[in-house]
Design a protein around this motif. Structure first.
Motif, PDB file in Angstrom:
ATOM      1  N   ARG A   1       1.051  -0.838   0.484  1.00  5.28           N
ATOM      2  CA  ARG A   1       0.092  -0.486   0.159  1.00  5.28           C
ATOM      3  C   ARG A   1       0.388   1.526   0.204  1.00  5.28           C
ATOM      4  O   ARG A   1       0.314   2.378  -1.058  1.00  5.28           O
ATOM      5  CB  ARG A   1      -1.176  -0.300   1.402  1.00  5.28           C
ATOM      6  CG  ARG A   1      -2.199  -0.373   1.133  1.00  5.28           C
ATOM      7  CD  ARG A   1      -3.278  -0.567   2.148  1.00  5.28           C
ATOM      8  NE  ARG A   1      -2.349  -1.120   3.787  1.00  5.28           N
ATOM      9  CZ  ARG A   1      -2.570  -2.495   4.166  1.00  5.28           C
ATOM     10  NH1 ARG A   1      -3.305  -3.407   3.069  1.00  5.28           N
ATOM     11  NH2 ARG A   1      -2.644  -2.111   4.987  1.00  5.28           N
ATOM     12  N   LEU A   2       1.548   1.340   0.430  1.00  5.47           N
ATOM     13  CA  LEU A   2       2.821   2.262   0.544  1.00  5.47           C
ATOM     14  C   LEU A   2       3.304   2.341  -0.313  1.00  5.47           C
ATOM     15  O   LEU A   2       3.388   3.742  -1.006  1.00  5.47           O
ATOM     16  CB  LEU A   2       4.095   1.701   1.507  1.00  5.47           C
ATOM     17  CG  LEU A   2       4.968   2.843   2.207  1.00  5.47           C
ATOM     18  CD1 LEU A   2       4.407   4.734   2.129  1.00  5.47           C
ATOM     19  CD2 LEU A   2       5.618   2.714   3.110  1.00  5.47           C
ATOM     20  N   LEU A   3       3.766   1.285  -1.230  1.00  5.01           N
ATOM     21  CA  LEU A   3       4.390   1.835  -2.547  1.00  5.01           C
ATOM     22  C   LEU A   3       3.424   2.328  -3.846  1.00  5.01           C
ATOM     23  O   LEU A   3       3.010   2.881  -4.593  1.00  5.01           O
ATOM     24  CB  LEU A   3       4.708   0.578  -2.831  1.00  5.01           C
ATOM     25  CG  LEU A   3       6.391  -0.233  -2.615  1.00  5.01           C
ATOM     26  CD1 LEU A   3       6.436  -1.696  -2.969  1.00  5.01           C
ATOM     27  CD2 LEU A   3       7.225   0.299  -2.920  1.00  5.01           C
ATOM     28  N   GLY A   4       2.020   2.043  -3.540  1.00  5.82           N
ATOM     29  CA  GLY A   4       1.059   2.542  -4.424  1.00  5.82           C
ATOM     30  C   GLY A   4       0.491   3.335  -4.613  1.00  5.82           C
ATOM     31  O   GLY A   4       0.656   4.162  -5.312  1.00  5.82           O
ATOM     32  N   LEU A   5       0.380   3.959  -3.404  1.00  6.02           N
ATOM     33  CA  LEU A   5       0.175   5.286  -2.575  1.00  6.02           C
ATOM     34  C   LEU A   5       2.102   6.677  -3.441  1.00  6.02           C
ATOM     35  O   LEU A   5       1.721   7.532  -3.751  1.00  6.02           O
ATOM     36  CB  LEU A   5       0.652   5.431  -0.730  1.00  6.02           C
ATOM     37  CG  LEU A   5      -0.102   6.901  -0.398  1.00  6.02           C
ATOM     38  CD1 LEU A   5      -1.170   7.296  -0.959  1.00  6.02           C
ATOM     39  CD2 LEU A   5       0.165   6.872   1.325  1.00  6.02           C
ATOM     40  N   SER A   6       3.027   5.542  -2.849  1.00  7.29           N
ATOM     41  CA  SER A   6       4.022   6.559  -2.867  1.00  7.29           C
ATOM     42  C   SER A   6       4.226   6.053  -5.055  1.00  7.29           C
ATOM     43  O   SER A   6       4.352   7.645  -5.780  1.00  7.29           O
ATOM     44  CB  SER A   6       4.983   6.175  -3.512  1.00  7.29           C
ATOM     45  OG  SER A   6       5.823   5.967  -1.520  1.00  7.29           O
TER      46      SER A   6
ATOM     47  N   SER B   1       0.855   9.074  -5.497  1.00  9.25           N
ATOM     48  CA  SER B   1       1.183  10.277  -4.691  1.00  9.25           C
ATOM     49  C   SER B   1       2.271  10.618  -3.913  1.00  9.25           C
ATOM     50  O   SER B   1       2.687   9.646  -2.810  1.00  9.25           O
ATOM     51  CB  SER B   1       0.060  11.078  -3.514  1.00  9.25           C
ATOM     52  OG  SER B   1       0.285  12.101  -3.151  1.00  9.25           O
ATOM     53  N   PRO B   2       3.326  10.462  -4.336  1.00  9.69           N
ATOM     54  CA  PRO B   2       4.571  10.947  -4.050  1.00  9.69           C
ATOM     55  C   PRO B   2       4.778  11.526  -2.117  1.00  9.69           C
ATOM     56  O   PRO B   2       5.297  10.960  -1.312  1.00  9.69           O
ATOM     57  CB  PRO B   2       5.820  11.813  -5.023  1.00  9.69           C
ATOM     58  CG  PRO B   2       5.415  11.613  -5.932  1.00  9.69           C
ATOM     59  CD  PRO B   2       3.475  11.300  -6.137  1.00  9.69           C
ATOM     60  N   SER B   3       4.407  12.751  -2.451  1.00  8.92           N
ATOM     61  CA  SER B   3       4.156  13.328  -1.734  1.00  8.92           C
ATOM     62  C   SER B   3       3.434  12.773  -0.095  1.00  8.92           C
ATOM     63  O   SER B   3       3.831  12.822   1.262  1.00  8.92           O
ATOM     64  CB  SER B   3       3.488  14.959  -1.299  1.00  8.92           C
ATOM     65  OG  SER B   3       4.233  15.544  -2.984  1.00  8.92           O
ATOM     66  N   ALA B   4       2.386  12.229  -0.896  1.00  7.86           N
ATOM     67  CA  ALA B   4       1.229  11.137   0.511  1.00  7.86           C
ATOM     68  C   ALA B   4       2.318  10.083   0.832  1.00  7.86           C
ATOM     69  O   ALA B   4       2.207   9.411   1.739  1.00  7.86           O
ATOM     70  CB  ALA B   4      -0.114  10.472  -0.269  1.00  7.86           C
ATOM     71  N   GLY B   5       2.999   9.814  -0.005  1.00  7.35           N
ATOM     72  CA  GLY B   5       3.833   8.655   0.219  1.00  7.35           C
ATOM     73  C   GLY B   5       5.422   9.343   1.128  1.00  7.35           C
ATOM     74  O   GLY B   5       5.475   8.305   2.074  1.00  7.35           O
ATOM     75  N   THR B   6       5.677  10.539   1.424  1.00  7.28           N
ATOM     76  CA  THR B   6       6.634  10.802   1.789  1.00  7.28           C
ATOM     77  C   THR B   6       5.951  10.642   3.264  1.00  7.28           C
ATOM     78  O   THR B   6       6.623  10.242   4.614  1.00  7.28           O
ATOM     79  CB  THR B   6       6.951  11.792   1.510  1.00  7.28           C
ATOM     80  OG1 THR B   6       7.757  11.604  -0.130  1.00  7.28           O
ATOM     81  CG2 THR B   6       8.281  12.736   2.151  1.00  7.28           C
ATOM     82  N   VAL B   7       4.905  11.439   3.640  1.00  3.96           N
ATOM     83  CA  VAL B   7       4.297  11.234   4.516  1.00  3.96           C
ATOM     84  C   VAL B   7       4.144  10.670   5.131  1.00  3.96           C
ATOM     85  O   VAL B   7       4.045  10.179   6.830  1.00  3.96           O
ATOM     86  CB  VAL B   7       2.926  12.071   4.138  1.00  3.96           C
ATOM     87  CG1 VAL B   7       1.987  12.514   5.993  1.00  3.96           C
ATOM     88  CG2 VAL B   7       2.823  13.796   4.126  1.00  3.96           C
ATOM     89  N   MET B   8       3.673   9.609   4.782  1.00  2.00           N
ATOM     90  CA  MET B   8       3.740   8.228   5.720  1.00  2.00           C
ATOM     91  C   MET B   8       4.746   7.629   5.869  1.00  2.00           C
ATOM     92  O   MET B   8       5.143   6.728   6.628  1.00  2.00           O
ATOM     93  CB  MET B   8       2.773   7.127   4.541  1.00  2.00           C
ATOM     94  CG  MET B   8       0.728   6.844   4.150  1.00  2.00           C
ATOM     95  SD  MET B   8       0.504   6.677   5.756  1.00  2.00           S
ATOM     96  CE  MET B   8       0.802   5.250   6.375  1.00  2.00           C
ATOM     97  N   GLU B   9       5.581   7.492   4.979  1.00  2.00           N
ATOM     98  CA  GLU B   9       7.122   6.820   5.861  1.00  2.00           C
ATOM     99  C   GLU B   9       7.516   7.729   6.834  1.00  2.00           C
ATOM    100  O   GLU B   9       8.368   7.457   7.377  1.00  2.00           O
ATOM    101  CB  GLU B   9       8.253   7.091   4.120  1.00  2.00           C
ATOM    102  CG  GLU B   9       9.575   7.012   4.367  1.00  2.00           C
ATOM    103  CD  GLU B   9      10.474   6.606   3.503  1.00  2.00           C
ATOM    104  OE1 GLU B   9      11.824   5.582   3.127  1.00  2.00           O
ATOM    105  OE2 GLU B   9       9.991   7.112   2.142  1.00  2.00           O
ATOM    106  N   ASP B  10       7.338   9.325   6.383  1.00  3.16           N
ATOM    107  CA  ASP B  10       7.900   9.947   7.903  1.00  3.16           C
ATOM    108  C   ASP B  10       7.362   9.831   9.144  1.00  3.16           C
ATOM    109  O   ASP B  10       8.172   9.377  10.085  1.00  3.16           O
ATOM    110  CB  ASP B  10       7.818  11.400   7.321  1.00  3.16           C
ATOM    111  CG  ASP B  10       8.372  12.175   8.939  1.00  3.16           C
ATOM    112  OD1 ASP B  10       9.359  11.762   9.205  1.00  3.16           O
ATOM    113  OD2 ASP B  10       7.522  13.277   8.870  1.00  3.16           O
ATOM    114  N   LEU B  11       6.208   9.050   8.967  1.00  2.00           N
ATOM    115  CA  LEU B  11       5.107   8.145  10.224  1.00  2.00           C
ATOM    116  C   LEU B  11       5.891   6.868  11.026  1.00  2.00           C
ATOM    117  O   LEU B  11       6.076   6.745  11.668  1.00  2.00           O
ATOM    118  CB  LEU B  11       4.004   7.683   9.907  1.00  2.00           C
ATOM    119  CG  LEU B  11       2.884   9.643   9.505  1.00  2.00           C
ATOM    120  CD1 LEU B  11       1.696   8.946   9.361  1.00  2.00           C
ATOM    121  CD2 LEU B  11       2.757   9.854  11.590  1.00  2.00           C
TER     122      LEU B  11
END
Length: 368
Positions: A272-277, A280-290
Protein backbone atom coordinates in the motif's frame (compact mmCIF):
# COMPACT_ATOMS: atom_id res chain seq x y z
CA UNK A 1 -11.01 -23.34 8.23
CA UNK A 2 -8.02 -21.17 7.39
CA UNK A 3 -5.02 -22.37 5.44
CA UNK A 4 -1.68 -20.79 6.22
CA UNK A 5 0.18 -19.57 3.16
CA UNK A 6 3.90 -20.34 3.38
CA UNK A 7 6.00 -17.53 1.89
CA UNK A 8 9.46 -19.05 1.98
CA UNK A 9 12.42 -19.62 4.20
CA UNK A 10 12.14 -18.73 7.87
CA UNK A 11 14.57 -17.32 10.37
CA UNK A 12 13.11 -19.84 12.82
CA UNK A 13 14.33 -22.69 10.61
CA UNK A 14 17.97 -21.83 10.09
CA UNK A 15 20.91 -24.26 9.95
CA UNK A 16 20.57 -27.25 12.25
CA UNK A 17 23.80 -26.46 14.03
CA UNK A 18 22.27 -23.22 15.32
CA UNK A 19 19.26 -24.93 16.94
CA UNK A 20 19.82 -25.75 20.61
CA UNK A 21 17.21 -27.75 22.45
CA UNK A 22 18.61 -26.59 25.79
CA UNK A 23 17.66 -22.98 24.94
CA UNK A 24 20.33 -21.31 27.09
CA UNK A 25 19.69 -17.83 28.44
CA UNK A 26 22.38 -15.36 27.39
CA UNK A 27 22.70 -12.37 29.71
CA UNK A 28 24.57 -9.28 28.50
CA UNK A 29 28.24 -9.73 29.26
CA UNK A 30 30.06 -7.34 31.50
CA UNK A 31 32.88 -5.33 30.00
CA UNK A 32 36.15 -7.07 30.86
CA UNK A 33 39.67 -7.03 29.53
CA UNK A 34 40.61 -9.28 26.68
CA UNK A 35 42.06 -12.67 27.74
CA UNK A 36 45.56 -11.87 26.45
CA UNK A 37 45.52 -8.56 28.29
CA UNK A 38 44.43 -10.29 31.50
CA UNK A 39 47.25 -12.85 31.15
CA UNK A 40 49.76 -10.09 30.45
CA UNK A 41 48.65 -8.21 33.57
CA UNK A 42 49.00 -11.31 35.73
CA UNK A 43 52.43 -12.06 34.26
CA UNK A 44 53.65 -8.52 34.94
CA UNK A 45 52.40 -8.76 38.53
CA UNK A 46 54.19 -12.09 39.02
CA UNK A 47 57.44 -10.67 37.61
CA UNK A 48 57.10 -7.63 39.87
CA UNK A 49 56.73 -9.87 42.94
CA UNK A 50 59.77 -11.88 41.83
CA UNK A 51 61.82 -8.71 41.32
CA UNK A 52 60.92 -7.40 44.79
CA UNK A 53 61.90 -10.74 46.34
CA UNK A 54 65.24 -10.75 44.49
CA UNK A 55 65.92 -7.22 45.72
CA UNK A 56 65.15 -8.17 49.32
CA UNK A 57 67.45 -11.22 49.21
CA UNK A 58 70.22 -9.30 47.43
CA UNK A 59 70.18 -6.47 50.02
CA UNK A 60 70.39 -9.02 52.86
CA UNK A 61 72.71 -11.45 50.99
CA UNK A 62 75.20 -11.51 53.84
CA UNK A 63 72.63 -13.37 55.95
CA UNK A 64 72.33 -16.24 53.44
CA UNK A 65 74.60 -19.24 52.95
CA UNK A 66 75.16 -21.17 49.72
CA UNK A 67 76.20 -24.79 50.30
CA UNK A 68 78.23 -24.78 47.07
CA UNK A 69 80.57 -21.78 47.61
CA UNK A 70 79.30 -20.11 50.77
CA UNK A 71 78.59 -16.67 49.21
CA UNK A 72 75.40 -15.40 47.55
CA UNK A 73 75.69 -13.32 44.38
CA UNK A 74 72.95 -11.79 42.18
CA UNK A 75 72.35 -15.04 40.29
CA UNK A 76 72.04 -16.90 43.58
CA UNK A 77 69.52 -14.30 44.78
CA UNK A 78 67.41 -14.78 41.62
CA UNK A 79 67.69 -18.56 41.97
CA UNK A 80 66.73 -18.53 45.64
CA UNK A 81 63.77 -16.19 45.01
CA UNK A 82 62.49 -18.37 42.18
CA UNK A 83 62.57 -21.66 44.06
CA UNK A 84 61.19 -19.99 47.19
CA UNK A 85 58.22 -18.32 45.49
CA UNK A 86 57.37 -21.53 43.63
CA UNK A 87 57.56 -23.42 46.97
CA UNK A 88 60.16 -25.79 45.52
CA UNK A 89 62.79 -25.07 48.21
CA UNK A 90 65.84 -27.26 47.43
CA UNK A 91 67.62 -26.13 50.59
CA UNK A 92 71.00 -25.41 48.94
CA UNK A 93 70.70 -21.70 49.77
CA UNK A 94 69.33 -20.93 53.22
CA UNK A 95 69.01 -17.87 55.48
CA UNK A 96 71.17 -18.41 58.55
CA UNK A 97 71.27 -15.00 60.26
CA UNK A 98 68.44 -13.81 62.48
CA UNK A 99 67.83 -10.79 60.25
CA UNK A 100 67.56 -12.91 57.09
CA UNK A 101 65.17 -15.34 58.76
CA UNK A 102 63.03 -12.48 60.11
CA UNK A 103 62.95 -10.97 56.62
CA UNK A 104 61.78 -14.31 55.24
CA UNK A 105 58.97 -14.47 57.77
CA UNK A 106 57.79 -10.88 57.37
CA UNK A 107 58.41 -10.21 53.68
CA UNK A 108 59.33 -13.24 51.60
CA UNK A 109 56.51 -15.47 52.90
CA UNK A 110 53.74 -12.91 52.11
CA UNK A 111 55.31 -12.40 48.69
CA UNK A 112 55.25 -16.18 48.18
CA UNK A 113 51.54 -16.27 49.02
CA UNK A 114 50.87 -13.33 46.68
CA UNK A 115 52.84 -15.01 43.91
CA UNK A 116 50.77 -18.20 44.24
CA UNK A 117 47.53 -16.21 44.25
CA UNK A 118 48.54 -14.52 41.01
CA UNK A 119 49.45 -17.83 39.38
CA UNK A 120 46.27 -19.65 40.38
CA UNK A 121 44.06 -16.58 39.90
CA UNK A 122 43.19 -17.51 36.33
CA UNK A 123 42.27 -21.05 37.35
CA UNK A 124 40.13 -19.80 40.22
CA UNK A 125 38.41 -17.35 37.89
CA UNK A 126 37.49 -20.13 35.49
CA UNK A 127 36.18 -22.28 38.34
CA UNK A 128 34.05 -19.48 39.78
CA UNK A 129 32.79 -18.13 36.44
CA UNK A 130 30.05 -20.75 36.17
CA UNK A 131 28.90 -20.15 39.73
CA UNK A 132 28.90 -16.38 39.21
CA UNK A 133 26.95 -16.70 35.95
CA UNK A 134 24.43 -19.00 37.62
CA UNK A 135 23.99 -16.46 40.40
CA UNK A 136 23.41 -13.66 37.86
CA UNK A 137 20.87 -15.82 36.03
CA UNK A 138 18.94 -16.67 39.20
CA UNK A 139 18.88 -13.03 40.25
CA UNK A 140 17.69 -12.03 36.76
CA UNK A 141 14.84 -14.55 36.92
CA UNK A 142 13.76 -13.43 40.37
CA UNK A 143 13.65 -9.74 39.40
CA UNK A 144 12.10 -10.06 35.95
CA UNK A 145 8.43 -8.99 35.92
CA UNK A 146 6.11 -7.36 33.36
CA UNK A 147 8.80 -7.42 30.68
CA UNK A 148 8.60 -7.57 26.89
CA UNK A 149 9.50 -10.67 24.89
CA UNK A 150 10.56 -10.13 21.27
CA UNK A 151 10.42 -13.35 19.26
CA UNK A 152 12.47 -13.16 16.08
CA UNK A 153 15.24 -10.58 15.78
CA UNK A 154 15.19 -9.81 12.08
CA UNK A 155 14.39 -6.41 10.61
CA UNK A 156 10.88 -6.36 12.06
CA UNK A 157 11.88 -7.53 15.52
CA UNK A 158 14.83 -5.14 15.69
CA UNK A 159 12.69 -2.19 14.59
CA UNK A 160 10.03 -3.06 17.15
CA UNK A 161 12.68 -3.26 19.88
CA UNK A 162 14.17 0.11 18.90
CA UNK A 163 10.73 1.70 18.99
CA UNK A 164 10.05 0.30 22.47
CA UNK A 165 13.38 1.59 23.77
CA UNK A 166 12.76 5.00 22.17
CA UNK A 167 9.51 5.27 24.12
CA UNK A 168 11.18 4.63 27.47
CA UNK A 169 11.37 0.86 27.90
CA UNK A 170 14.61 -0.19 29.57
CA UNK A 171 16.85 -2.72 27.87
CA UNK A 172 16.82 -4.96 30.94
CA UNK A 173 13.05 -5.28 30.45
CA UNK A 174 13.42 -6.84 26.99
CA UNK A 175 14.15 -10.51 26.27
CA UNK A 176 14.87 -11.64 22.71
CA UNK A 177 14.19 -15.20 21.54
CA UNK A 178 15.91 -16.40 18.36
CA UNK A 179 17.32 -19.75 17.16
CA UNK A 180 20.60 -18.21 15.99
CA UNK A 181 23.52 -18.08 18.41
CA UNK A 182 25.08 -15.24 16.40
CA UNK A 183 21.88 -13.19 16.62
CA UNK A 184 21.71 -13.61 20.39
CA UNK A 185 25.38 -12.66 20.69
CA UNK A 186 24.52 -9.48 18.80
CA UNK A 187 21.70 -8.83 21.27
CA UNK A 188 24.09 -9.31 24.19
CA UNK A 189 26.51 -6.83 22.62
CA UNK A 190 23.63 -4.33 22.51
CA UNK A 191 22.86 -4.90 26.20
CA UNK A 192 19.86 -7.20 25.71
CA UNK A 193 19.15 -10.58 27.25
CA UNK A 194 18.60 -13.37 24.76
CA UNK A 195 17.37 -16.95 24.68
CA UNK A 196 18.69 -19.31 22.02
CA UNK A 197 16.06 -21.74 20.77
CA UNK A 198 12.93 -22.48 18.75
CA UNK A 199 10.12 -20.26 20.03
CA UNK A 200 7.47 -22.80 19.02
CA UNK A 201 8.63 -24.89 22.00
CA UNK A 202 7.09 -24.03 25.35
CA UNK A 203 10.29 -24.79 27.28
CA UNK A 204 12.13 -22.14 25.27
CA UNK A 205 9.47 -19.52 26.03
CA UNK A 206 9.50 -20.48 29.70
CA UNK A 207 13.24 -19.77 29.79
CA UNK A 208 12.40 -16.27 28.56
CA UNK A 209 9.96 -16.00 31.52
CA UNK A 210 7.15 -15.41 29.01
CA UNK A 211 4.58 -16.53 31.57
CA UNK A 212 5.31 -13.31 33.51
CA UNK A 213 5.64 -10.97 30.51
CA UNK A 214 3.37 -7.99 29.91
CA UNK A 215 3.92 -7.71 26.14
CA UNK A 216 4.92 -10.19 23.46
CA UNK A 217 6.11 -9.18 19.99
CA UNK A 218 6.08 -11.99 17.43
CA UNK A 219 8.18 -11.05 14.40
CA UNK A 220 8.96 -14.36 12.70
CA UNK A 221 9.37 -14.54 8.94
CA UNK A 222 6.96 -17.41 8.26
CA UNK A 223 3.27 -17.09 8.98
CA UNK A 224 2.88 -20.71 10.09
CA UNK A 225 5.66 -20.19 12.64
CA UNK A 226 3.92 -17.06 13.89
CA UNK A 227 0.69 -19.05 14.38
CA UNK A 228 2.42 -21.78 16.39
CA UNK A 229 4.31 -19.26 18.51
CA UNK A 230 1.12 -17.29 19.17
CA UNK A 231 -0.78 -20.41 20.23
CA UNK A 232 2.03 -21.46 22.58
CA UNK A 233 2.49 -17.96 24.01
CA UNK A 234 -1.22 -17.50 24.66
CA UNK A 235 -1.40 -20.87 26.39
CA UNK A 236 1.47 -19.89 28.71
CA UNK A 237 0.27 -16.34 29.37
CA UNK A 238 -3.43 -15.53 29.20
CA UNK A 239 -3.10 -11.86 30.14
CA UNK A 240 -0.18 -10.60 28.06
CA UNK A 241 -0.69 -8.34 25.07
CA UNK A 242 0.43 -10.20 21.95
CA UNK A 243 1.27 -8.33 18.76
CA UNK A 244 2.19 -10.44 15.73
CA UNK A 245 3.36 -9.72 12.19
CA UNK A 246 2.35 -11.76 9.14
CA UNK A 247 3.36 -11.46 5.52
CA UNK A 248 0.05 -12.44 3.91
CA UNK A 249 -3.19 -10.67 4.79
CA UNK A 250 -5.22 -13.86 4.43
CA UNK A 251 -3.37 -15.31 7.42
CA UNK A 252 -4.24 -12.41 9.75
CA UNK A 253 -7.60 -13.88 10.92
CA UNK A 254 -5.85 -17.10 11.91
CA UNK A 255 -3.36 -15.14 14.02
CA UNK A 256 -6.23 -13.41 15.79
CA UNK A 257 -7.98 -16.73 16.43
CA UNK A 258 -4.69 -18.06 17.82
CA UNK A 259 -4.69 -15.35 20.48
CA UNK A 260 -2.99 -12.27 18.99
CA UNK A 261 -4.42 -8.95 20.17
CA UNK A 262 -3.10 -7.09 17.13
CA UNK A 263 -1.84 -8.34 13.77
CA UNK A 264 0.31 -6.30 11.39
CA UNK A 265 0.29 -7.40 7.75
CA UNK A 266 3.76 -6.43 6.62
CA UNK A 267 3.56 -7.36 2.93
CA UNK A 268 0.27 -5.59 2.25
CA UNK A 269 1.37 -2.55 4.30
CA UNK A 270 4.50 -2.24 2.20
CA UNK A 271 2.46 -2.72 -0.97
CA UNK A 272 0.00 0.00 0.00
CA UNK A 273 2.88 2.35 0.73
CA UNK A 274 4.38 1.62 -2.69
CA UNK A 275 1.06 2.22 -4.42
CA UNK A 276 0.46 5.42 -2.48
CA UNK A 277 3.92 6.68 -3.40
CA UNK A 278 3.18 6.05 -7.08
CA UNK A 279 -0.13 7.91 -6.98
CA UNK A 280 1.10 10.68 -4.71
CA UNK A 281 4.82 10.87 -3.87
CA UNK A 282 4.11 13.55 -1.26
CA UNK A 283 1.54 11.39 0.51
CA UNK A 284 3.98 8.48 0.37
CA UNK A 285 6.64 10.70 1.95
CA UNK A 286 4.30 11.61 4.80
CA UNK A 287 3.48 7.95 5.45
CA UNK A 288 7.17 7.02 5.37
CA UNK A 289 7.82 9.85 7.81
CA UNK A 290 5.29 8.32 10.18
CA UNK A 291 6.99 4.94 9.88
CA UNK A 292 10.52 6.21 10.47
CA UNK A 293 11.48 6.35 14.13
CA UNK A 294 12.67 9.49 15.89
CA UNK A 295 12.20 12.20 13.26
CA UNK A 296 9.47 14.17 11.52
CA UNK A 297 5.91 13.17 12.35
CA UNK A 298 4.99 10.60 14.95
CA UNK A 299 1.88 8.80 16.16
CA UNK A 300 1.45 8.86 19.92
CA UNK A 301 -1.17 7.58 22.32
CA UNK A 302 -1.78 9.85 25.28
CA UNK A 303 -4.45 10.36 27.97
CA UNK A 304 -7.05 13.11 27.78
CA UNK A 305 -6.10 16.10 29.94
CA UNK A 306 -8.61 17.85 32.19
CA UNK A 307 -8.87 20.92 29.95
CA UNK A 308 -10.00 18.69 27.06
CA UNK A 309 -12.80 16.92 28.91
CA UNK A 310 -16.15 17.71 27.35
CA UNK A 311 -14.66 19.14 24.16
CA UNK A 312 -15.16 17.99 20.61
CA UNK A 313 -12.36 15.92 19.04
CA UNK A 314 -11.65 18.72 16.57
CA UNK A 315 -11.26 21.28 19.37
CA UNK A 316 -8.06 19.73 20.75
CA UNK A 317 -4.68 21.28 19.97
CA UNK A 318 -3.30 18.00 18.56
CA UNK A 319 -4.41 16.33 15.36
CA UNK A 320 -6.53 13.47 16.74
CA UNK A 321 -6.79 10.34 14.61
CA UNK A 322 -8.77 8.08 16.93
CA UNK A 323 -10.20 7.93 20.42
CA UNK A 324 -9.70 4.84 22.59
CA UNK A 325 -12.65 4.50 24.95
CA UNK A 326 -12.47 1.35 27.01
CA UNK A 327 -11.94 -1.43 24.48
CA UNK A 328 -13.49 0.52 21.59
CA UNK A 329 -11.44 2.42 19.04
CA UNK A 330 -13.48 5.32 17.65
CA UNK A 331 -12.48 7.30 14.57
CA UNK A 332 -12.13 11.06 14.79
CA UNK A 333 -15.27 11.43 12.64
CA UNK A 334 -17.35 9.04 14.73
CA UNK A 335 -20.17 10.97 16.45
CA UNK A 336 -19.64 8.83 19.56
CA UNK A 337 -16.05 10.09 19.92
CA UNK A 338 -17.25 13.49 21.13
CA UNK A 339 -17.45 14.84 23.75
CA UNK A 340 -14.15 13.61 25.18
CA UNK A 341 -14.14 11.84 28.54
CA UNK A 342 -11.45 11.87 31.23
CA UNK A 343 -10.85 8.12 30.88
CA UNK A 344 -10.33 8.34 27.11
CA UNK A 345 -6.97 7.99 25.39
CA UNK A 346 -6.18 9.87 22.21
CA UNK A 347 -4.12 8.70 19.26
CA UNK A 348 -2.68 11.85 17.72
CA UNK A 349 -0.16 12.95 15.11
CA UNK A 350 2.58 15.19 16.50
CA UNK A 351 6.15 16.16 15.79
CA UNK A 352 8.55 13.46 16.99
CA UNK A 353 10.05 15.83 19.57
CA UNK A 354 6.63 16.52 21.08
CA UNK A 355 6.09 13.07 22.64
CA UNK A 356 5.15 14.01 26.17
CA UNK A 357 5.22 12.11 29.43
CA UNK A 358 2.48 9.51 29.68
CA UNK A 359 2.41 8.94 25.92
CA UNK A 360 3.98 6.30 23.76
CA UNK A 361 4.62 6.00 20.06
CA UNK A 362 2.50 3.85 17.79
CA UNK A 363 4.66 2.50 15.00
CA UNK A 364 4.09 0.23 11.99
CA UNK A 365 7.11 -1.45 10.42
CA UNK A 366 7.26 -2.57 6.84
CA UNK A 367 8.14 -6.03 5.55
CA UNK A 368 11.61 -7.45 5.95
Amino acid sequence: MFHVKLPGHDAMARDADEHLTTAPVKLPKRVVDRPLRQVAKRLMMALAVLAVTVLIVWIDRSGYHDNSDGGVDLLDAVYYSTVTLSTTGYGDIVPYSDGARLTNVLLVTPLRVLFLIILVGTTLEVLTERTREEFRLNRWRSQLRDHTVVIGYGTKGRSAMQTLIATGLRKDQIVVVDPSVKVIETCNAEGLTGVVGDATRSDVLLRAELQRARQIVIATQRDDTAVLVTLTARQLNRGAKIVAAVREEENAPLLRQSGADAVITSASAAGRLLGLSVLSPSAGTVMEDLIQQGSGLDLIERPVIKSEVGKNVRETEDLVVSVLRGHRLLGYDDPKASPLQLTDRLITIVRASQGSEGSHSVRVTSAE
